[in-house]
Design a protein around this motif. Structure first.
Motif, short mmCIF file in Angstrom:
data_model
loop_
_atom_site.label_atom_id
_atom_site.label_comp_id
_atom_site.label_asym_id
_atom_site.label_seq_id
_atom_site.Cartn_x
_atom_site.Cartn_y
_atom_site.Cartn_z
N PHE A 187 0.82 -1.21 0.00
CA PHE A 187 0.00 0.00 0.00
C PHE A 187 0.86 1.26 0.00
O PHE A 187 0.49 2.29 -0.59
CB PHE A 187 -0.93 0.00 1.22
CG PHE A 187 -1.58 1.33 1.49
CD1 PHE A 187 -2.66 1.76 0.72
CD2 PHE A 187 -1.10 2.17 2.49
CE1 PHE A 187 -3.25 2.99 0.96
CE2 PHE A 187 -1.69 3.40 2.73
CZ PHE A 187 -2.77 3.81 1.95
N ARG A 188 2.01 1.20 0.63
CA ARG A 188 2.84 2.39 0.78
C ARG A 188 3.39 2.88 -0.55
O ARG A 188 3.70 4.08 -0.69
CB ARG A 188 3.97 2.10 1.78
CG ARG A 188 3.41 1.86 3.17
CD ARG A 188 4.47 1.48 4.16
NE ARG A 188 3.87 1.39 5.50
CZ ARG A 188 4.58 1.17 6.60
NH1 ARG A 188 5.88 1.01 6.53
NH2 ARG A 188 3.96 1.11 7.77
N ILE A 189 3.52 1.99 -1.53
CA ILE A 189 3.95 2.45 -2.85
C ILE A 189 2.86 3.31 -3.47
O ILE A 189 3.13 4.38 -4.03
CB ILE A 189 4.31 1.24 -3.74
CG1 ILE A 189 5.60 0.59 -3.22
CG2 ILE A 189 4.46 1.68 -5.21
CD1 ILE A 189 6.08 -0.60 -4.03
N TYR A 190 1.59 2.86 -3.38
CA TYR A 190 0.49 3.71 -3.84
C TYR A 190 0.49 5.05 -3.10
O TYR A 190 0.30 6.11 -3.70
CB TYR A 190 -0.84 3.02 -3.61
CG TYR A 190 -1.19 1.94 -4.58
CD1 TYR A 190 -1.46 2.22 -5.93
CD2 TYR A 190 -1.29 0.61 -4.17
CE1 TYR A 190 -1.82 1.22 -6.82
CE2 TYR A 190 -1.65 -0.40 -5.06
CZ TYR A 190 -1.90 -0.08 -6.38
OH TYR A 190 -2.24 -1.07 -7.27
N ALA A 191 0.67 4.99 -1.78
CA ALA A 191 0.60 6.21 -0.98
C ALA A 191 1.65 7.22 -1.42
O ALA A 191 1.37 8.41 -1.56
CB ALA A 191 0.77 5.87 0.51
#
Length: 260
Positions: A187-191
């Motif tokens: 998820f942190r890549i999207y964020a």
């Protein structure tokens, strides 16, 4: 706050959040797939796509999914197919999600550099990396964080003691816990991309693919409760919008058609 785009998506504002750094300390599974490091990154932040072996336990599920592809709404496509094993569906979809996010990381590698992104952030969140519990979290640039994370996920998905591909081999007791750690980190890549590179993605007309990819990710995460609410906080407003749009689609589809 934020601004609406032509795709009716919210563009995160760097001032939207105020939270301390987020640190990693989980260990998804005992490792047995080697110890490749970030220095072995191939083709920038883009790793070779993960492929399941032919005649694996997933063959029938893959065929069934391919048969129905495009015939359902996106939020329906992530649901557990009738009669399928939840563990196998989680495993198969996670391989797909990894490949998708791997491609997105590759797509922004000319935008997301040591110079433009010397720290891995998502708005006012600073994200720090620790591969295993007990390790001191490290500050990394965004591209180095991407590569460390993707190589780590690649090792999890290549480890057959964690993700068995042979028919009849049981999944480990910690499989779901490990999958949840994978999704929290992916998820942190999207964020980071939404907060730091969305405007550039729009200028390159790549935002529609990013939006579609993120919707599929969020629908799946919510369907199987894979990421805790607090870990989704960096994109809370965007996620709320995605879910409102889904509910509106559901409402419209449940209304009887007007008479001609």
């Amino acid at each position: 706050q934020g601004a609406a785009t032509s795709a009716n998506f919210w563009v995160p504002s760097r001032a939207s959040f105020s939270a301390p750094r987020m640190e990693d300390g989980e260990q998804a599974a005992d490792r047995g797939a080697g110890d490749r490091g970030p220095e072995e990154r191939r083709d920038g932040t883009l790793l070779p796509p993960k492929k399941l072996p032919p005649n694996s336990r997933f063959t029938q599920l893959l065929l069934e999914r391919q048969r129905t592809l495009g015939s359902k709404e996106l939020w329906q496509q992530v649901k557990l197919p009738p009669g399928a094993s939840e563990e196998e569906w989680l495993a198969l979809t996670t391989v797909d999600m990894f490949n998708e996010i791997n491609l997105l990381a590759g797509a922004v590698q000319d935008l997301c550099t040591e110079t433009t992104c010397p720290l891995m952030t998502a708005g006012s969140y600073e994200l720090m990396w620790a591969e295993q519990s007990g390790q001191a979290p490290q500050r990394l640039s965004a591209p180095k964080y991407f590569e460390a994370l993707l190589l780590w996920v690649d090792r999890q998905l290549s480890d057959e003691t964690f993700l068995p591909v042979e028919p009849g081999v049981p999944f480990p007791a910690h499989f779901r816990k490990g999958i949840k750690v994978i999704y929290k980190r992916l998820f942190r890549i999207y964020a980071h991309i939404f907060h730091s590179h969305y405007q550039e993605m729009m200028e390159q007309e790549a935002d529609a693919h990013l939006n579609h990819s993120f919707k599929a990710f969020i629908y799946f995460v919510k369907e199987f409760d894979l990421v805790e609410k607090k870990d989704l906080e960096p994109l809370k407003d965007l996620i709320d919008l995605v879910l409102r749009q889904k509910n509106e689609e559901l409402r419209r589809s449940s209304q009887p058609a007007e008479a001609a």
